[in-house]
Design a protein around this motif. Structure first.
Motif, short mmCIF file in Angstrom:
data_model
loop_
_atom_site.label_atom_id
_atom_site.label_comp_id
_atom_site.label_asym_id
_atom_site.label_seq_id
_atom_site.Cartn_x
_atom_site.Cartn_y
_atom_site.Cartn_z
N GLY A 80 0.80 -1.22 0.00
CA GLY A 80 0.00 0.00 0.00
C GLY A 80 0.83 1.27 0.00
O GLY A 80 0.42 2.28 0.57
N GLN A 81 1.99 1.22 -0.65
CA GLN A 81 2.90 2.37 -0.66
C GLN A 81 3.02 2.94 -2.08
O GLN A 81 2.86 2.23 -3.07
CB GLN A 81 4.29 1.96 -0.18
CG GLN A 81 4.31 1.42 1.25
CD GLN A 81 5.68 0.90 1.65
OE1 GLN A 81 6.57 0.72 0.81
NE2 GLN A 81 5.85 0.63 2.92
N VAL A 82 3.32 4.24 -2.14
CA VAL A 82 3.54 4.91 -3.42
C VAL A 82 4.88 4.48 -3.98
O VAL A 82 5.85 4.29 -3.24
CB VAL A 82 3.50 6.44 -3.23
CG1 VAL A 82 3.87 7.16 -4.53
CG2 VAL A 82 2.12 6.89 -2.76
N ALA A 83 4.95 4.32 -5.32
CA ALA A 83 6.21 3.97 -5.99
C ALA A 83 6.49 4.98 -7.08
O ALA A 83 5.61 5.32 -7.87
CB ALA A 83 6.12 2.57 -6.58
N ASP A 84 7.71 5.47 -7.11
CA ASP A 84 8.13 6.45 -8.12
C ASP A 84 9.50 6.02 -8.64
O ASP A 84 10.46 5.94 -7.87
CB ASP A 84 8.19 7.85 -7.50
CG ASP A 84 8.47 8.94 -8.52
OD1 ASP A 84 8.87 8.62 -9.67
OD2 ASP A 84 8.29 10.12 -8.19
N THR A 85 9.59 5.74 -9.92
CA THR A 85 10.86 5.27 -10.46
C THR A 85 11.90 6.38 -10.52
O THR A 85 13.10 6.10 -10.59
CB THR A 85 10.67 4.75 -11.90
OG1 THR A 85 10.22 5.82 -12.74
CG2 THR A 85 9.67 3.61 -11.93
N GLY A 86 11.47 7.65 -10.50
CA GLY A 86 12.39 8.74 -10.79
C GLY A 86 12.70 8.75 -12.29
O GLY A 86 12.09 8.01 -13.07
N PRO A 87 13.63 9.58 -12.71
CA PRO A 87 13.96 9.64 -14.15
C PRO A 87 14.42 8.30 -14.70
O PRO A 87 15.20 7.59 -14.06
CB PRO A 87 15.09 10.69 -14.20
CG PRO A 87 14.88 11.53 -12.98
CD PRO A 87 14.37 10.60 -11.93
N LEU A 88 13.94 7.95 -15.88
CA LEU A 88 14.31 6.69 -16.55
C LEU A 88 14.98 7.00 -17.88
O LEU A 88 14.71 8.03 -18.50
CB LEU A 88 13.07 5.83 -16.81
CG LEU A 88 12.31 5.33 -15.58
CD1 LEU A 88 10.95 4.78 -16.00
CD2 LEU A 88 13.12 4.26 -14.86
N SER A 89 15.84 6.10 -18.31
CA SER A 89 16.51 6.26 -19.61
C SER A 89 16.81 4.90 -20.19
O SER A 89 16.73 3.87 -19.51
CB SER A 89 17.80 7.07 -19.46
OG SER A 89 18.80 6.31 -18.80
N LEU A 90 17.19 4.90 -21.46
CA LEU A 90 17.52 3.65 -22.14
C LEU A 90 18.75 2.99 -21.53
O LEU A 90 18.96 1.78 -21.70
CB LEU A 90 17.75 3.91 -23.63
CG LEU A 90 16.52 4.37 -24.42
CD1 LEU A 90 16.93 4.77 -25.84
CD2 LEU A 90 15.47 3.26 -24.46
N ALA A 91 19.56 3.78 -20.84
CA ALA A 91 20.79 3.23 -20.24
C ALA A 91 20.51 2.45 -18.95
O ALA A 91 21.38 1.74 -18.46
CB ALA A 91 21.78 4.36 -19.95
#
Length: 495
Positions: free
Chosen positions: A255-266
């Motif tokens: 029941g927690q929020v998830a945020d990947t943050g910035p993503l890139s192909l690398a």
């Protein structure tokens, strides 16, 4: 009068104070203003009879000057002096700055908010040294600085009123869209579309949690049509998958929020194949917020094509979920009541009809007709499980759309390609089988083209029959993709 040398010696960094002042200035959105403030600088110069006036805000990004055509531009020294002089309690006056600076007379009054934050400076200058600055002139400059705050407050209130009106209009549209949708599934489509629009997201997905099996199930999604993610292939998302395949799996379970943050192909995302596919298609950030609806826990997953999201995005998502949940619950109850009424009508009608049916085929035909005319399905057919070597499924009755399509079906209930449809799986596994979206379900590929041509978007199949006889299957189709509920499944079994 302030001695210039002493003034420069007394400079204090005041970093924390400046941060509070900048936060206060941000409320007025001065950077977005169409530069109406030049008149205050001009009035200051004309009212005091000096060479030039200037209005400068604390962030240093906006400077408005006023004065005659002979007034030169403001130098870096003057701007720096104004930046530091804002800390003075009651403004400042330099009657003679000396020949080392491009001005001789300089005076300024801070622009102060109703909360006491100094967010800018209204200054005047002149090339004539020793100029007097009487109390009436100081009062004039202070009143003019107050007029600047009044202008800013009026603009802030106007913006907030416009934003509040737009906010009210948005929620009214959402509520109307959900209330006007033909069923709960369509209402959910409306909600996801409005959510993507509200958050500026390229994709909005709904995922369901199955905690006992440690699995997550894809429910549905909405892609912004103009987004580069709109062409993403979602067939791999169907069905239940382990928590471990999702970057937000454990957070959803807790029941927690998830945020990947910035993503890139690398980024190394091979542990999360679905996320890896979206990143390859242009996803640059993903946020998941959990919420509970009735007895289910869901995850609202938002995908963005930019790595940075506006400040307060999480609060905005939480507000959306808080407002959305009661709307969906209300619509869910309405649909549940309507479905229950249809089920009761189906049971009542089937009791009367079955009593009159003397032969099995007449009984099958009546059941299919009831499934369409009373149960609300687009088409319904009953298949018999043959005990031959190929384990064929023979269509025994049909009613509704797609009669020619159904007659041409080549189905089996063996574990072969022809047996991977919902009817074959239902007979083979002795349990209900569902195709949520005909257009995307991989196992439905052999029949997809013809099913779509007949308007079928989802299919549900249920096995039935007495234990001592060969099993039979009832298959019902509906005209839009769907996440069938247990109640809807019971409608089919009731007929």
């Amino acid at each position: 009068m302030i001695d210039l040398h002493e003034f420069w010696q007394a400079r204090v960094s005041g970093v924390e104070l400046e941060q509070r002042q900048l936060a206060a200035l941000a409320r007025y959105a001065v950077r977005d203003a169409p530069a109406p403030f030049e008149r205050f600088a001009r009035l200051a110069a004309e009212g005091l009879g000096v060479q030039a006036g200037m209005l400068r805000f604390q962030d240093g990004q906006r400077v408005w000057s006023g004065g005659g055509p002979e007034a030169p531009g403001w130098t870096a020294e003057e701007l720096a002096l104004c930046q530091d002089a804002i800390r003075q309690e009651d403004g400042f006056v330099i009657q003679d700055a000396g020949p080392s600076l491009p001005f001789r007379f300089y005076a300024g009054i801070p622009v102060i908010t109703p909360q006491g934050h100094r967010i800018g400076m209204l200054c005047v200058r002149d090339a004539t040294p020793g100029r007097a600055f009487a109390a009436a002139e100081r009062r004039f400059l202070r009143d003019l600085a107050g007029a600047v705050i009044t202008e800013l407050e009026v603009r802030r209130l106007q913006r907030e009123q416009i934003a509040a009106s737009a906010d009210t209009a948005f929620w009214n549209c959402l509520a109307s869209g959900i209330a006007g949708a033909p069923d709960f599934d369509a209402a959910l489509d409306q909600a996801l579309a409005y959510c993507a629009e509200r958050m500026g997201a390229a994709i909005c997905m709904l995922m369901a949690l199955h905690p006992a099996a440690a699995q997550i199930e894809y429910v549905k999604s909405y892609f912004q049509p103009e987004s580069g993610l709109a062409a993403s292939e979602m067939s791999g998302w169907f069905g239940r998958m382990p928590f471990s395949l999702f970057s937000f799996g454990s957070q959803l379970a807790q029941g927690q929020v998830a945020d990947t943050g910035p993503l890139s192909l690398a980024d190394d995302l091979h542990h999360y194949p679905r996320l890896e596919e979206l990143v390859a298609a242009g996803l640059r950030r993903q946020i998941m917020h959990p919420f509970d609806l009735a007895a289910w826990r869901f995850g609202l997953v938002l995908g963005f094509e930019r790595p940075d999201v506006p400040a307060g995005m999480h609060g905005l998502i939480l507000e959306f979920i808080t407002r959305l949940t009661p709307l969906l619950l209300g619509r869910q109850r309405e649909d549940a009541l309507a479905r229950a009424n249809r089920a009761l009508r189906t049971i009542h009608a089937s009791t009367e009809t079955f009593e009159q049916a003397k032969r099995p085929r007449a009984l099958f035909a009546a059941a299919c007709r009831l499934g369409v005319e009373v149960g609300g399905y687009q088409g319904a057919w009953i298949g018999l499980a043959r005990q031959d070597q190929a384990r064929r499924i023979q269509v025994a009755a049909h009613h509704g759309a797609g009669e020619a399509y159904t007659a041409r079906l080549n189905l089996s209930w063996a574990d072969v390609p022809a047996g991977q449809g919902p009817a074959g799986r239902a007979l083979r596994d002795a349990r209900m089988a569902v195709v949520h979206d005909v257009a995307r379900e991989p196992s439905f590929a052999p029949w997809r083209e013809q099913a779509l041509a007949n308007g079928f978007r989802a299919v549900i199949a249920l096995p039935f029959g007495p234990p001592e006889a060969p099993p039979m299957a009832c298959s019902c189709s509906i005209p839009r993709r769907r996440w069938p509920s247990a109640t809807r499944s019971r409608f089919c079994s009731a007929s």
